[in-house]
Structure formats: C-alpha cells, structure tokens
Design a protein around this motif. Structure first.
Motif, PDB file in Angstrom:
ATOM      1  N   PRO A  62       3.174   5.374   4.406  1.00  0.00           N
ATOM      2  CA  PRO A  62       2.922   4.135   3.656  1.00  0.00           C
ATOM      3  C   PRO A  62       4.211   3.602   3.053  1.00  0.00           C
ATOM      4  O   PRO A  62       5.139   4.365   2.756  1.00  0.00           O
ATOM      5  N   VAL A  64       5.647   1.713  -0.122  1.00  0.00           N
ATOM      6  CA  VAL A  64       5.374   1.355  -1.509  1.00  0.00           C
ATOM      7  C   VAL A  64       6.601   0.655  -2.072  1.00  0.00           C
ATOM      8  O   VAL A  64       7.743   1.087  -1.839  1.00  0.00           O
ATOM      9  N   GLU A  82      -0.994   0.444  -4.122  1.00  0.00           N
ATOM     10  CA  GLU A  82       0.147   1.335  -3.909  1.00  0.00           C
ATOM     11  C   GLU A  82       0.241   2.394  -5.003  1.00  0.00           C
ATOM     12  O   GLU A  82       0.645   3.534  -4.743  1.00  0.00           O
TER      13      GLU A  82
END
Length: 404
Positions: A62, A64, A82
């Motif tokens: 991911p 962020v 997030e």
C-alpha cells in the motif's frame, strides 16, 4: 544480531472471556505488516511449489502519504483509510486525539448515540467507576479516623486503651459499601402530545484526527517496507530517501525553522534519531511490535502480537555507549541515558515494571568512534552497520521468594 528475549509467564485470559472480540481482532489485525501477499494459485499448487522452494506470491504494497512536522518530530497521516492501514497492519503510530488507535470519530458517534438512548458510554462508565472507588476510599478513611478518635477519647476520659478496629459494621468494606444516591434534579418540562416533535439532530462531525508516526516508525515504513511517502510542508514536494535521512537527523540537532530553508547542521554519530531507530529496527526485524513506553518510564514496549491481543512482555531502556570516551566529552548532544544511572533509579524502574509483569531490558547501543569513521558516512543509512546492540535483562531480586 539475534535476540535472546523469551516471553514471560503471564497468565492468559479465561477461554470463554470475550471470545467473540478476540475472533474479531484475529480477523481485523491478521496482517503483522502493511505488506500483504497475494496467491494467484490454489493451495494444492502452492504446496507443490513450496516443496521445490518456489513461490508465485505477489506482494501488495500500500502507498500511504504523510507530511513531515518538524515541530513535533513526527510524520502526520491525515487520510482515515491510510491511517487504519498502518494501525491495523502492525500497530504503527497513534491518533493525536486518542491514546493509541485513531478512534476519535467513533467515540464522538458513540457519545451522540448514547446521549440519544439515555445511556452511558464506555468512557463515562469507567469514569463513574473510578469516582465511586475514590469515594469508597474517602468514606473508609473517614470511618477509620472516627474510630481512632473515639479510642483516644476513651483513653483520655476513662484511661482505657482500645485498639482501633480496621473492620466492622461501622467501617465500610468493598463488599458492603454502596454509593450514596444522587439528588434528583428537576427535569425540563416535556412537551404535550399535541406539540409536534422537532428533530434538531446535528450532523456527525468530520474526522479531524490524524495518525502521528514517530521518526523511527516513519523511516522503517519508508526504507524497509517502501509503503510511505513523506511530503515537505514548506514546498509541498515529496522528499527523497536521502533528504529524509538527513532531515530526520537534523530534527534533533536544530530547532524547527518554519518557512526557512536553513542549512543542515553537522551530523553526529550520537544523534538521538540514530540511536532510537537502531533499537526500533532491531526489535521490529525480530517480529516484535514496538510501541512507546513513556507510560512505564521506559523508551519502548515490546508486544508479541499487538496491544489489542495481550500486554507488553518487555520494557526496553535505550542506553548509548561511546566506543571512544573522548567523543562523549566533545559531544554537543545531550544524549539521554548516556551517563551511568544510579542504582536507586534502576531499582525503581525495575520495581515498576515487575509489578505490571514486564521484564526490564537494557539495550546498550555502541556508538562508533569518530577517529575511525568519517562524518560523510552519516549521509547514508549504510552507516547503521557500524553500530551494535547488546541486551541485558534485569530481574528484581525478592529474597522472600528466591531463597531456593
């Protein structure tokens, strides 16, 4: 370097206690890190590839976004989605309006619904229980003082010696004491049935809370997991790894300058960011969940899985040690715990952590000598290879329990 830490013998909770909540926690916090592995093949094919030492798993990383805040020496993540990715996958950071998990918005919603249903929230129930406990202690102290005063009065008037009792019908106990009923207040007049009800419900507030990452946490996510990008608040541009590395060190060497691009001061081998990051990286790489330990007057707390599953097993105090004593004398950095601490401090710290079933660990970080390394080495994270960590476990000696 491997760690010799072993979990303590803390008792586990009862099997039937909050079983549903533990099941939800196992599902919500299933991933120990923000990285997740995707397996495109079925389990049978994966087992065959595993026998051959092969895998086709893909790593989902991911992304962020955070903003560097030099005043608080932290990185802020404002996006709610997030923030929960970092919290629920490794317990990184804390909410700036919460104790740990960024739950300010959920608490506001629960408080609004509890007020509409005329019931107390969990925080209000806890506050009420603490107030009742405090009142019980005051009532018991007053009762004991009254019995002692009566004994003194008998001694002065009749010369009899009466030992004040600490229990009895006149002294409240935890089993029999009940809080005094509150005085009923006059309730506002209720409207008649013919009066139409007016709904004046305010909309739920926007989430103004952000996740706050410490500099060691932020650099671990950036450098090791590659799942964090950091923005410069002055220029609104993303910072490179090289720039972040020097910025994080400079945050401990100079006061924040808002809107000014000052030159980076001379980097030091005993920079507090380096010392704390080395310890944080060491235990994170060994699989521990590392959290701040200011509540127990230590630097870090080590959790086996996370704070929602169990209590911390170990309390870590970071103790810097200079390879060359002359570097310490010439240092311009006031490094915490660099000087030998007293035995009274160590005994106090060990007693506090022993009473909460935590083992105290002294993590000694050896700072390399400036005589054998150039300051140019600090321009890159490769300088971390010149540091070393030694662990010393401290246990409290209790003569009555350790005679055998």
């Amino acid at each position: 370097m491997g760690s010799l830490l072993q979990p303590s013998g803390r008792k586990k909770p009862a099997a039937g206690k909050a079983a549903g909540r533990r099941g939800d926690n196992n599902r919500i916090y299933a991933n120990p890190l923000p990285l997740t592995f995707l397996y495109p093949l079925p389990s049978s094919a994966r087992s065959v590839l595993g026998l051959l030492g092969l895998t086709l798993a893909k790593i989902d990383t991911p992304q962020v976004h955070g903003v560097l805040d030099r005043a608080t020496r932290s990185v802020w993540v404002s996006d709610r989605t997030e923030s929960f990715i970092l919290w629920r996958r490794g317990f990184f950071g804390k909410g700036d309006l919460s104790r740990s998990e960024p739950s300010w918005l959920n608490r506001q919603v629960n408080a609004r619904r509890a007020a509409a249903a005329n019931r107390l929230t969990a925080e209000e129930v806890t506050a009420k229980r603490r107030a009742e406990r405090k009142q019980f202690k005051l009532d018991r102290a007053r009762a004991i003082a009254a019995v002692a005063a009566e004994a003194e009065a008998l001694f002065e008037s009749e010369g009899r010696v009466v030992v004040p009792a600490l229990s009895g019908p006149n002294i409240p106990s935890a089993a029999t004491w009940k809080p005094a009923p509150r005085e009923e207040t006059e309730l506002p007049a209720t409207p008649n049935d013919d009066t139409p009800a007016v709904e004046d419900e305010e909309p739920f507030p926007d989430d103004i809370e952000h996740l706050q990452l410490t500099l060691p946490e932020a650099f671990f996510l950036l450098w090791n997991l590659d799942c964090l990008t950091i923005e410069d608040p002055d220029t609104n541009h993303l910072l490179s790894v090289q720039k972040i590395w020097t910025e994080f060190q400079a945050a401990y060497l100079a006061p924040p300058a808002f809107g000014l691009s000052l030159p980076i001061p001379e980097l030091q081998f005993d920079n507090p960011f380096l010392i704390n990051y080395i310890v944080y990286h060491h235990y994170r790489s060994l699989g521990w969940v590392v959290r701040g330990g200011i509540k127990f007057c230590v630097d870090y707390m080590l959790y086996k899985r996370g704070p929602v599953f169990n209590h911390a097993e170990f309390s870590v105090v970071v103790c810097p040690v200079y390879e060359d004593p002359e570097d310490q004398a010439a240092s311009k950095v006031d490094l915490h715990h660099a000087k030998p601490f007293s035995w009274s401090w160590l005994s106090t710290m060990n007693r506090v952590n022993t009473q909460v079933f935590k083992t105290l660990v002294l993590a000694y970080v050896t700072i390399p000598a400036r005589s054998r390394l150039s300051s140019e080495a600090l321009q890159s994270p490769a300088c971390l290879q010149h540091y070393s960590i030694r662990e010393v476990t401290v246990r409290r000696f209790i003569p009555a329990r350790m005679r055998d």
